[in-house]
Design a protein around this motif. Sequence first.
Motif, PDB file in Angstrom:
ATOM      1  N   SER A   1      48.535  50.004  40.065  1.00 33.39           N
ATOM      2  CA  SER A   1      48.023  48.881  40.688  1.00 33.39           C
ATOM      3  C   SER A   1      48.485  47.393  39.753  1.00 33.39           C
ATOM      4  O   SER A   1      48.232  46.476  40.425  1.00 33.39           O
ATOM      5  CB  SER A   1      46.651  48.806  40.905  1.00 33.39           C
TER       6      SER A   1
ATOM      7  N   MET B   1      40.880  42.274  45.665  1.00 30.61           N
ATOM      8  CA  MET B   1      41.296  42.979  46.508  1.00 30.61           C
ATOM      9  C   MET B   1      40.527  44.269  47.179  1.00 30.61           C
ATOM     10  O   MET B   1      40.302  45.089  46.144  1.00 30.61           O
ATOM     11  CB  MET B   1      42.810  43.533  46.443  1.00 30.61           C
TER      12      MET B   1
ATOM     13  N   GLY C   1      40.402  47.794  48.004  1.00 29.46           N
ATOM     14  CA  GLY C   1      41.597  48.623  47.903  1.00 29.46           C
ATOM     15  C   GLY C   1      41.515  49.783  48.810  1.00 29.46           C
ATOM     16  O   GLY C   1      42.137  50.785  48.539  1.00 29.46           O
TER      17      GLY C   1
ATOM     18  N   PRO D   1      49.335  45.412  43.286  1.00 31.30           N
ATOM     19  CA  PRO D   1      48.250  44.081  43.611  1.00 31.30           C
ATOM     20  C   PRO D   1      48.095  43.255  42.491  1.00 31.30           C
ATOM     21  O   PRO D   1      48.162  41.881  42.654  1.00 31.30           O
ATOM     22  CB  PRO D   1      47.128  44.736  44.089  1.00 31.30           C
TER      23      PRO D   1
ATOM     24  N   PHE E   1      46.537  39.468  42.278  1.00 30.99           N
ATOM     25  CA  PHE E   1      45.203  39.537  42.415  1.00 30.99           C
ATOM     26  C   PHE E   1      44.548  39.680  41.014  1.00 30.99           C
ATOM     27  O   PHE E   1      45.124  40.220  39.883  1.00 30.99           O
ATOM     28  CB  PHE E   1      45.018  40.801  43.161  1.00 30.99           C
TER      29      PHE E   1
ATOM     30  N   MET F   1      40.386  44.334  41.825  1.00 26.55           N
ATOM     31  CA  MET F   1      40.317  45.317  42.987  1.00 26.55           C
ATOM     32  C   MET F   1      39.652  46.356  42.546  1.00 26.55           C
ATOM     33  O   MET F   1      39.529  47.011  41.468  1.00 26.55           O
ATOM     34  CB  MET F   1      41.789  45.624  43.735  1.00 26.55           C
TER      35      MET F   1
END
Lengths: 495, 130, 444
Positions: A124, A245, A247, A259, A264, A267
């Motif tokens: 991520s 975010m 997820g 992300p 971001f 998340m």
Amino acid sequence: MATEELQPLIYDLGSPGRIGVNLPECDVPAASLPAELLRESLPLPEVGEVQVVRHFVKLSKLNYSIDQGLYPLGSCTMKYNPKINEDAARLPGFAQLHPLTDEDGCQGALYLMRELQTWLGEISGFKAVSLSPAAGAQGEFAGILMIRQYHLDRGDAQRDVILVPDSAHGTNPATVTMAGLNAHELPADSQGNVDLQALRAACEGDLRERIAGMMITVPSTLGLFESTILEVIDAVHAAGGLMYMDGANMNALMGVVKPGALGFDVMHYNLHKTFSTPHGGGGPGSGAVGVNARLAPYLPGPIVEIVEEEEGEEPPLYGFVMPEKSIGRLKAFHGNFGMHLRAYAYIRVYGDSGIRDVTRYAVLNANYLRARLMATYHLPYPRYCGHEFVLEGHIEGADAVHALDISKRLMDYGFHPPTNYFPLIVPEALLIEPTETEVKEDLDAFVAAMEAIAAEALREPETLLNAPHTAPVRRLDEVKAAKELVLCCAPALPR
Amino acid sequence: MGDWQTPAGLKYAKSDEWFAVQGDTVTIGITDYAQDQLNDIVYVEFREEGESLDAGDSFGEVESVKAAAELYSAVPGEIVAVNAALEDEPEVVNADPFGAGWMVKIRADDLAPLEALMDAAAYDSYCQGR
Amino acid sequence: MSYIPHTEADTRQMLAAIGVPSIDALFDAVPASHRFPALDLPPPMSEMQAASEMLAISEANDHGGDFAIFRGAGAYHHFIPSVVNHILLRGEFYTAYTPYQPEISQGTLQATYEYQSMMCALTGMDAANASHYDGATSLAEAVTVALEASRHRRKKVILSHAIHPQYREVVRTYHQGRDIRIIGDRGRGEIVDLIEMLDDNTAMIAVQYPNFFGQIDDLSTLATAAHQVGALLVIVANPMALSLFKSPGELGADIAVGEAQPLGVPLGFGGPYLGYFATRKKHVRRIAGRIIGETQDADGKRAYVMTLRPREQDIKRERASSNICTNQGLMALAASIYLALMGKNGLRRVGELNYHKAHYAAERIDRLDGYSVDKSKAFFNEFTVACPRPIADINAALLEAGILGGYDLGQHYFHLQNHMLLCVTEMNSKEEIDRLADTLAGLA
């Protein structure tokens, strides 16, 4: 009054004196029990072992499950749950490991958690990951608490508003309230993206000084990747807010975009969606959170770190650490470890080349169904979708038929229905997510069933309105359940 | 007109409560439109008699199988009566929203806020547009 | 490709149906500058390799297969009948989702209803939900219920210091965004001292039963005192102890919460566990989380369904009192199967085994020079021992003897340096208990 039953209640089986387990004799002298503290009655069933086995086997047969067939439940990522993960979870070294074992005695478990933290961070694009949250909703809660604390530490106590798109999961606004902040809803535009104008109005208007952040699901709950995501992130950052975010839809992003790299700040992951840990009829989940550098000190704890570097032959020593400004502990012990080890095994099997394929084939399957079904059902957002897409469960010329009826009829064709009536912004929504583990033949069979149902809707709508016909029960009286509130069977109630 | 009733002579709020004034006492319930939207009502809960409310405060909650709605009083005052019968038979709200389905009576400290509410015709057209 | 079944021919046909040249072309909405990043992950593995790696990692832990466990402190090593695991491994249960479609989920729904019923039976309450994440979050949710019950007018929450330290931390995490005061647990207050703190600003008072030190406090006056000022009484109870001891319902509790891991869920390094939540009928609508109710289908057949749905986040959104969606479904199923197997007679037998073995161990250890067991109150399967040396040293020596020793209470309670919390269950044979006592004797 209902008389017929599918399977008697466990309380209605058995007979006084029966017991379902063979227990040992006591091998120590008996101590005296303090009579004044003891209970008088213990209203539990009295059933034999064979009866118990048969009871639960019969109950199991009343369920639909992934192991039986396609489960295209949008936003839930009902993918195959690998069997080897279940074997691993039952190894004595995991199953019989006490959570308060001294660190020297649980280096295997700590190593595994540390690797998983690193891998989730890599997938991520986040600097740090905590595996503490017990579910996605708890991950969201952790994320919003971190954002709140971040602003408080900067003396920005007035930042109490979190922007939430109207297509969001209900957990998003509920989370905001739980954290003591206020949710401000934003509309979607005609493409299913966040309405940039409304967002900019919020970020540049009266709310500007109050914006703590924004929660957004990517791809959105419509299954669409926000094509303006970079603008959204910039607008919120420019107003001083942080970006969260959701997820839940990470199955559409692995190896496709990170992300963290998009900008971001935080998340959550749903290990029980993206990383194949079983849904278990409602749980357990597991909701790791990833953050960038500025939120890393706030992570919920404990997290695993290397506390002594390796030296020659000596491996590194792993230990639990509470991040410096942690928002605290979210549950006792250290997260749902049983889910961590399944996710570990899952990522290990796919490896670097396979993880991206998970997303590629999940998106292929969804687009294939979308392309096949859009001739029969209205597709409100005609774009490539991510891992899921939304159709309107309405058939021209069959006005009495609703999305719910189509769903119930799918059961007769041997499929679990899609998600109904979510997201809320699409009327009669049918949210369809096949996942990557489904074979083309089954997708084709699902398309055939959906087409047959559309034809039935015109020819014999009653068949849909009264569906299902072949499930263990027909439609249920939910009003009766809510009014009478029978939540516990009579023999179990206190006298 | 939709297929719901909206009696004349009452005041209507955007949050779908109706208000009937008799002296300084205001009786409040929810509209026919609202009960129809909620569908089968399975539960009501009201604040207690004797409690004081500011204008805009919630005086209770109504629940159907699929939805829950907060109930708001447009007027400030003291709750002088609640329709306790609804606790056992909430379906009365569906059957007779303007009659036996009334919810609370408030001794209003100020009736002025009612003037800002809609009359029957305005409420009807408001509902048409939803 | 592991669990992805596509052949090249499948992929080709599917792409043709979609009308794109390649899978990667489906991602055109992703900003090109960020599309398809490199992933630094280890290479893929076969199932055989994965199985042997998982085994190797698991064996790098000191577990109950190799050690006699005398540690509890919120996680308990109990016997789990084989049937439990066999049923849990049925794909019909563990690969099903939340029962939102009741017509094809009656298995999960009825089993959960039975779980709720059996938790009511144990706790003496009227209603239970389908479970929370664990005992700690159940307590945190109980705080929310108590605050809601006073419509947030009451701002004070009293927690006993003898509630699991991590549970109290979790309550503070959950409620950090609220304007409330959490008191009571920073001292060493006995029940009578906690009663002194009650006033008409108190939303609730919570105690643990047996308390964190294993003791059964005298709770006889607590309910009355709490109710006199309009506060709720929350009892955090170990359900295994409820096999023998008075239920929270009998003690006047308004809410009973706790960790139901002892009922058929393995230690598993701390999770997934099973937070139970039970209450009086009066508070049913304030419970967070799923609740299953009885009803009937269109033919009049008895069936079960998720009910009181409007409380939940997907409907109530920002007005919901909790954001919880999942329950610990599979763990609740484990507890159902466990309680069905044990039943009224078996559970009491297990409770007695725990009680007798713990008391045998306590007697033996109390007689050792340098050790002293706190016998000031009744206890169930855990008790506190004052030791002659630091607990870390003692536990290191016990480990050499194949024993996972007690929990070091000094970690959380400054006044309990050199005190360990020992736990003895039906899993500990007399031989293990004697070995524990003999080893301790050698360390005095």
